[in-house]
Design a protein around this motif. Structure first.
Motif, short mmCIF file in Angstrom:
data_model
loop_
_atom_site.label_atom_id
_atom_site.label_comp_id
_atom_site.label_asym_id
_atom_site.label_seq_id
_atom_site.Cartn_x
_atom_site.Cartn_y
_atom_site.Cartn_z
N PHE A 1 11.80 9.79 39.86
CA PHE A 1 11.22 8.98 40.94
C PHE A 1 9.78 9.39 41.24
CE2 PHE A 1 10.31 8.20 45.45
CZ PHE A 1 10.53 6.84 45.50
N SER A 2 9.55 10.69 41.31
CA SER A 2 8.22 11.16 41.69
C SER A 2 7.31 11.26 40.48
CB SER A 2 8.33 12.53 42.37
OG SER A 2 7.05 13.03 42.69
N MET B 1 9.96 -1.53 39.79
CA MET B 1 9.34 -0.36 40.39
C MET B 1 7.93 -0.66 40.89
SD MET B 1 11.55 1.94 40.58
CE MET B 1 10.44 3.20 41.18
N VAL B 2 7.20 -1.50 40.16
CA VAL B 2 5.87 -1.91 40.63
C VAL B 2 6.01 -2.67 41.94
CG1 VAL B 2 3.91 -3.43 40.17
CG2 VAL B 2 4.76 -1.92 38.37
N LEU C 1 8.39 -2.42 44.13
CA LEU C 1 8.80 -1.48 45.18
C LEU C 1 7.62 -0.67 45.68
CD1 LEU C 1 11.22 -0.19 46.71
CD2 LEU C 1 11.39 1.45 44.83
N ARG C 2 6.78 -0.20 44.78
CA ARG C 2 5.65 0.65 45.15
C ARG C 2 4.52 -0.13 45.82
NH1 ARG C 2 5.75 5.68 42.42
NH2 ARG C 2 7.96 6.28 42.35
N THR C 3 4.44 -1.42 45.58
CA THR C 3 3.33 -2.21 46.12
C THR C 3 3.73 -3.10 47.29
OG1 THR C 3 3.70 -3.97 44.49
CG2 THR C 3 2.15 -2.23 43.90
N HIS D 1 -2.50 -3.93 39.44
CA HIS D 1 -1.27 -3.12 39.41
C HIS D 1 -0.90 -2.68 38.00
CE1 HIS D 1 0.09 -5.24 43.39
NE2 HIS D 1 -0.87 -4.35 43.57
N LEU E 1 -0.87 1.07 37.57
CA LEU E 1 0.31 1.69 38.17
C LEU E 1 1.51 1.59 37.23
CD1 LEU E 1 1.93 2.92 40.53
CD2 LEU E 1 2.17 0.59 41.44
N MET F 1 3.53 4.78 35.52
CA MET F 1 4.96 5.00 35.64
C MET F 1 5.62 5.07 34.27
SD MET F 1 6.23 2.88 39.01
CE MET F 1 5.68 1.29 38.42
#
Length: 350
Positions: free
Chosen positions: A202-203, A255-256, A258-260, A286, A289, A293
């Motif tokens: 995750f991190s 995931m993009v 979720l993060r944005t 994006h 990003l 990931m």
């Protein structure tokens, strides 16, 4: 791979072609595959109110998976303790350990695993997961550890001490792990002499620093004489690197989003994700990003993927890696199965 033990992390993903029942059936099939292939453990996450994740209740899922398998250790990755009363967690996992002795892990985390409104609802409207609940996390961990002991604990109320046990006649206790993606959890696990897992999947950053803090600050406990840790990683493996990249795309897009802060939905099928990418669902801003990931995932053919896992294990000095198989499905896949996720496990196991 003979020197490297492999385990599985599962969020019970829900695709656009699935109902919740289908995603649970697919998880049970994946767990049986992991069991047959000799994976060490199978952990289930806790997330709430997310359209692409059905892992809302780790104890229920742990019971289902443990009953559907024979050898593999089954546990939570993890129970988000601020969402729950410590006694409830201790009772749930004491009972699971009684039903499946020697096969249960209790992984505990500090994050809420959801949005503030859902956190509020989880705590019956009593303030949600407040700063106080998070600040009392070390106390909650101590409570779970104590309540899980067969002898139980003494609870003083109104000047009288009452015996409190998670289950009436325990003969064993589950292995209790502390999970996290920050320095905080690494320090706390070291201080309490608990096994620790960093959420590398995750991190993806700070892994080396967190593990060094844990190892250097570790204080032996009655349960653990020396540091014990492993790490998690997102993985997609297929017969060809090209197919692996296709199978990774839907989860990358999710995931993009979720993060944005973009709207979330069920996980796309491969063909749906490819169409969305062509239609510009990921703005150019994006793309960096998404690439960042992807660079932290293990995606490729069997040889390169196994080499990637070996490199991760060597870099962070662990003898176990927990694989989060994030391979998507193609249009026309049986909704009750996740064949690409199963194939990832098979190809990694050799």
């Amino acid at each position: 791979m003979s020197s490297l033990s492999l385990s599985v992390l599962d969020l019970v993903p829900v695709r656009t072609d699935q109902a919740t029942a289908d995603s649970v059936a697919a998880t049970l099939a994946l767990a049986r595959t992991a069991d047959e292939l000799g994976y060490r453990r199978y952990w289930l996450a806790e997330h709430h109110n997310m359209p692409a994740v059905a892992a809302t209740n780790p104890p229920v899922l742990v019971g289902l998976v443990a009953s559907a398998t024979e050898r593999i250790r089954v546990g939570s990755g993890g129970v988000m303790l601020p969402n729950h009363a410590p006694l409830v967690v201790a009772e749930q996992f004491a009972l699971l350990e009684a039903a499946h002795p020697g096969r249960i892990d209790l992984g505990i985390g500090r994050a809420p695993g959801t949005d503030p409104v859902t956190s509020f609802a989880l705590r019956h409207g009593a303030g949600g997961v407040t700063d106080e609940a998070v600040s009392r996390f070390p106390e909650y961990v101590d409570n779970v550890l104590a309540m899980m002991e067969p002898a139980g604990v003494g609870l003083t109320v109104g000047g009288r001490t009452h015996e409190l046990r998670a289950t009436p006649a325990a003969r064993s206790v589950p292995t209790i792990w502390l999970l996290g993606s920050s320095d905080y959890s690494a320090r706390l696990a070291a201080e309490k002499g608990m096994p620790y897992v960093f959420a590398h999947h995750f991190s993806g950053s700070g892994t080396a620093e967190a593990l060094e803090l844990y190892r250097s600050g570790f204080r032996p406990s009655p349960e653990l004489a020396e540091p014990r840790t492993f790490l998690t990683v997102n993985a997609v493996v297929a017969e060809s690197a090209e197919e692996a990249e296709r199978l990774a795309l839907p989860n990358l897009l999710m995931m993009v989003a979720l993060r944005t802060g973009a709207p979330l939905g069920p996980q796309l099928l491969v063909e749906e994700a490819e169409k969305a990418l062509v239609e510009g669902s990921v703005p150019d801003a994006h793309r960096a990003l998404m690439d960042a990931m992807r660079s932290r995932w293990v995606v490729g053919d069997p040889a390169s993927a196994r080499a990637g896992l070996e490199e991760l294990a060597a870099t962070y000095a662990v003898d176990e890696v927990m694989v989060h198989p994030v391979a998507a499905a193609h249009v026309g896949t049986d909704p009750a199965r996740s064949p690409a996720r199963e194939e990832t496990l098979r190809l990694l196991a050799g």
